[in-house]
Every structure is written in C-alpha cells, then in structure tokens.
Scaffold this active site. Structure first.
Site, short mmCIF file in Angstrom:
data_model
loop_
_atom_site.label_atom_id
_atom_site.label_comp_id
_atom_site.label_asym_id
_atom_site.label_seq_id
_atom_site.Cartn_x
_atom_site.Cartn_y
_atom_site.Cartn_z
CE LYS A 180 -3.05 2.98 2.33
NZ LYS A 180 -2.31 3.85 2.05
CD GLU A 183 -6.38 8.08 -0.20
OE1 GLU A 183 -7.06 8.07 -0.73
OE2 GLU A 183 -5.76 8.55 1.33
N GLY A 233 5.87 5.17 9.08
CA GLY A 233 5.20 6.42 9.19
C GLY A 233 5.49 6.85 10.75
CD GLU A 236 -3.02 10.20 16.33
OE1 GLU A 236 -3.51 9.81 15.95
OE2 GLU A 236 -1.63 10.79 15.70
N GLY A 238 1.28 3.60 14.26
CA GLY A 238 2.22 2.70 14.46
C GLY A 238 1.54 1.99 15.59
CD GLU A 255 12.00 4.70 9.70
OE1 GLU A 255 11.78 5.32 11.19
OE2 GLU A 255 12.09 4.33 8.43
CB CYS A 289 11.87 9.32 10.22
SG CYS A 289 12.88 8.41 9.01
CD GLU A 390 8.23 12.66 13.22
OE1 GLU A 390 9.47 12.52 13.08
OE2 GLU A 390 6.95 12.07 13.45
#
Length: 496
Positions: A180, A183, A233, A236, A238, A255, A289, A390
């Site tokens: 995936k 988007e 990603g 939250e 994750g 990650e 990240c 972040e």
C-alpha cells in the site's frame, strides 16, 4: 486547484492485472509545488483488499515464487535494478512532482532504490544456514524460510525509496506482497510495479492496493492471512497497526517518528558542524523521520553558532524542485503545511524566540505551492511542545548545554529514539556520548548519510525491528530448527 491536461490515471496491480476499484471515490494526487492535479488514483474497498490478500496467499502457497532458488529470485531483482537505472530521468521527474522534493534529492532516492535491489539480490545467494554440534546421533541445523504474505505500508516522504526498502527484502526472502503506497504520493509506486511486471514477476506475487489507511491499511493489519506487517509512518498510526495486528500475532516491523538530537561541542570543527546541522534539519524540507530537529550546542559557542546557523539558513533557496539551484522543495500537502504552521504558532505562544522564518512563502512564483521558509527557534525549554513533538517540517529548535552529562540528559529527554549525532574533535568524548544516546541510528561528525548495508530503525517509540542490511532481510524470514536422527531405531523411553 488546477487540473493539468495530462493527468495520469493510476491503477492498482492485483494478480498480474491493472485494475480500478469498484469504489467511485477517486483520489486526486496534487503536485505540492503548483497545486496541479497530476494524477487520479483509485481507493480500494475492504473487500478488494481482502481479495488481494487471498491472491497473495494463494501465490505463496503455490510456490511460484518461494519455490524458486535464491539465484533465480536474485536474477529478477537484478533486472529490476537495471530497469530503475534505465528509467532514472522519468522516475526523478515524477518523484519531484509527486512529493515536492528537489531534483537532487529525488536523484539520490532513485539511485539508492536500484542499489537496494542489487544489495538484496546479492545477499540472498550467500550462505545463511547454520549447523550445530549436538550429542550424537542427531544432526541439528537451522534454515531460513519466507514468512508468507507480507503487508507493506509506506509513508509519503520517500515514496519510491521507502517502497523499495520493503519490497526488495520481502521479495528476496521469497514472500508474496500486498503493498500500500501513501495515498498522497502513489505515482512512482505504480511506475515501480510497471517495472515488476516488465521483468516478469509471476502473477500474484507482487500486488499493490491503493486507498485510505483506515480501509486498506487497517484491513492488511487485521487480516489473519497476512503473516507480517512492515509499516513506516507516524508513531500514532504505528500503535494502531500494532493493535490491529495482534489478532493472529503476526510479525510486525515499525519504523516510526523521531525528535532526534544533534549535539555540538565547543571543540567541534565549527563550519562542519554548522553545515551538517543545516543538512540535518532542512534536507527534505525537514520531512524526514531522522531529521536533526533538536540542535544541542555547548553554551560557550551557543551565540556564535546561532548567529552563523541563521546566517547560513537565510541563504537557502526554497522553490519548485525541478528548478535549478533550488535546495529545499515544497511541503507535501496542504494538511502538512497547516500542521507545521500551527507548530510554529505554538512555539511562539510557548515563549520560544523565533530567530528566523516562521512564514509561508507566497512570493516570486511560490504563491501556488506549499512552501515554508527555514525556521529556527532559540531560548527553548525541554518541555515545550516544539521540543518534544515531531513537527516534520523545516523547523529547528536550538538548546544549550553546559557539559557532557547535560548534553546526554537533554538528548535522551524524549519519547523517541530514532537518530542522533555528536560533533567533536575529541574522539574519546564523541564515542562516550554517542554510546549514551538512546537512538538506533547515530553519527559522529556527520548527519544523515544512509547505507543499504546498515540497519535502520529506532529505540523507544521510534519503532520495532530494523530495515536494511541483513537485519532487513531477517524481518521477512522465519527461522526453522531441523533435527535429523542419524540412528533410526526406537528411543526406548517407555517399557515394552
């Protein structure tokens, strides 16, 4: 919002076929530098995602891919790398339009994508089993096998490279995949799957489903027919992936976020430290990240550092990624732009000093895109939100410290533990400090260089597992112990 005349019509790739979704809801993909619609993409339904998972499961169980030798799979991966090289210019241009990054950044990403496929193609042909000297008459050994169906979910900040970091080791290990893309940045992912089709990857082995994370991602995570989920990603999301994956106790690799410290001692090479600090936070418009978003400076050089850092940051050229001389590109989306600007306002209200920037750029041809000038906060305190959370944008916070002990304390004063760096010409001190920094990816007198041979991942709430290197392959393998009895006779444990 402007619609261009040559809008790409993206499709999903399922069981070797290009497909639209039955869902009438279409996603428009925006060039963040111009707000032009560059593509439309389908949004798969839960049922279509479940169908794709079944396709991948059937393909895995058939052995059409897992049954190939390591050498045979490696040949496919080498061909994919060659195709990426052939399409370098096209992929770079599409990555810039899709994500907003600069041409130089996209060029590195495309080259690294090819390198990643070649690395894993070579790695899987190397010895990877073990035998053990156990009491006779048994011969014990370990073999590595593919996990099964791999659900791969990637972020928007490195659309092509993050895809490859997962797809290459997953395929190398013999798994089938349900992939995936993010988007808002699916364009180069579709081009990558066109390459997979060109080299002849068997039907059902590599599948791509586009759509919302709440539908496609959630279905992948929850499915009992998915054997591993690898996600990159936010922390939250994750957590939600981890919870959803618990149904069949599938393997997970996460990650996640970071708020990484860049520690600069007074004895550092000053210009080198300033230069890497700029690169650490403003590369990729800070949408990285591992960005060095917390710059910790020894107090004796703090004022000098701030002055030079601000001076250098003022010179950074922000603009559309394909323009020559541009060093920082666009923010990826309207939502991300607004989030960054909101954090800047939070920093002001918290009492931090805005030393540079803080504004959206709308002049000199930038009015149609999502651009933010490099932003620097000083006079911050450890518990400020701009220090702890972040931001994922071109926003640096500069803290001062007195000695090694305080530098380490400040560096580790965060829920995250992804990356970190130390700048000092005292090698012993640099090593002492970097060993105490609770982060998974670290540098001494550098920031950001990444190598496919080395593991990538973090401590604490920055995730679970590692990408890249041999560790990245381990994620997509199961370890099987085999014991062979060389004296075939009754064990005699029970009496006749």
């Amino acid at each position: 919002m402007t619609v261009t005349t040559n809008v790409m019509k993206l499709k999903m790739y399922i069981n070797g076929e290009w497909r639209n979704s039955s869902n009438a809801d279409i996603n428009e993909v925006i060039n963040p530098a111009t707000k032009e619609v560059i593509a439309t993409a389908p949004r798969a339904t839960k049922e279509e995602t479940e169908e794709t998972i079944q396709v991948a499961k059937d393909a895995f169980e058939s052995g059409v891919w897992s049954g190939l030798s390591a050498q045979e799979r490696a040949q496919f991966l080498f061909k994919i790398a060659d195709k990426i090289d052939e399409k370098q210019d096209e992929l770079v241009e599409l990555e810039v339009k899709d994500n907003g990054k600069t041409k130089a950044e996209a060029g590195f990403d495309v080259s690294d994508a090819a390198t990643c496929f070649r690395y894993y193609a070579g790695l899987i042909t190397k010895p990877d089993g073990e035998t053990y000297h156990v009491p006779e008459p048994v011969q014990a050994m370990v073999v590595r096998e593919p996990v099964g169906v791999a659900g791969l979910i990637v972020p928007w900040n490195f659309p092509l490279l993050m895809s490859v970091w997962k797809i290459a080791p997953a395929l190398a290990a013999g798994n089938t995949i349900v992939f995936k893309p993010a988007e808002i940045t699916p364009v180069t992912a579709m081009k990558l799957f066109e390459i997979l089709e060109e080299v002849g990857i068997p039907k059902g082995v590599a599948n791509m489903v586009m759509g919302k994370g709440s539908v496609v991602g959630q279905t992948i995570a929850e499915s009992k027919d998915v054997d591993i989920v690898s996600f990159t990603g936010s922390t939250e999301v994750g957590r939600r992936i981890m919870q959803a994956s618990s149904g069949n106790l599938k393997k997970i690799s996460l990650e996640l976020g970071g708020k990484s410290p860049n520690i600069i001692f007074a004895d550092a090479d000053f210009e080198t430290a300033v230069d890497y600090a700029l690169f650490g936070i403003f590369f990729g418009a800070g949408q990285v990240c591992s960005a060095g978003s917390r710059i910790l400076v020894e107090e004796s050089i703090h004022e000098k550092f701030v002055e030079r850092f601000v001076e250098r940051a003022k010179q950074i050229k922000v603009g559309p990624g394909m323009q020559e001389g541009v060093e920082v590109g666009a923010i990826v989306s309207q939502d991300q732009l607004e989030s960054i600007l909101e954090y800047i306002e939070i920093g002001k209200k918290e009492g931090a000093t805005l030393a540079l920037g803080g504004n959206r750029l709308t002049e000199n041809g930038l009015e149609n895109g999502y651009f933010i000038e490099p932003t620097i906060f000083t006079n911050v305190t450890p518990k400020m939100r701009i220090v702890q959370e972040e931001i994922f944008g071109p926003v640096a916070v500069i803290q001062k410290f007195k000695d090694e002990a305080e530098a380490v304390k400040l560096a580790n004063d965060t829920d995250f533990g992804l990356a970190g760096a130390v700048f000092s010409q005292d090698g012993a001190k640099a090593l002492r400090v970097i060993k105490k920094v609770r982060s998974g990816i670290t540098w001494v007198n550098a920031y950001h260089p990444t190598y496919v041979e080395a593991p990538w991942g973090g401590y604490k709430q920055s995730g679970i597992g590692r990408s890249l290197g041999t560790y990245g392959l381990d994620d997509f393998q199961e370890i099987k112990q085999i014991n062979i009895n060389l004296a075939v006779e009754p064990v005699g444990w029970f009496s006749n």
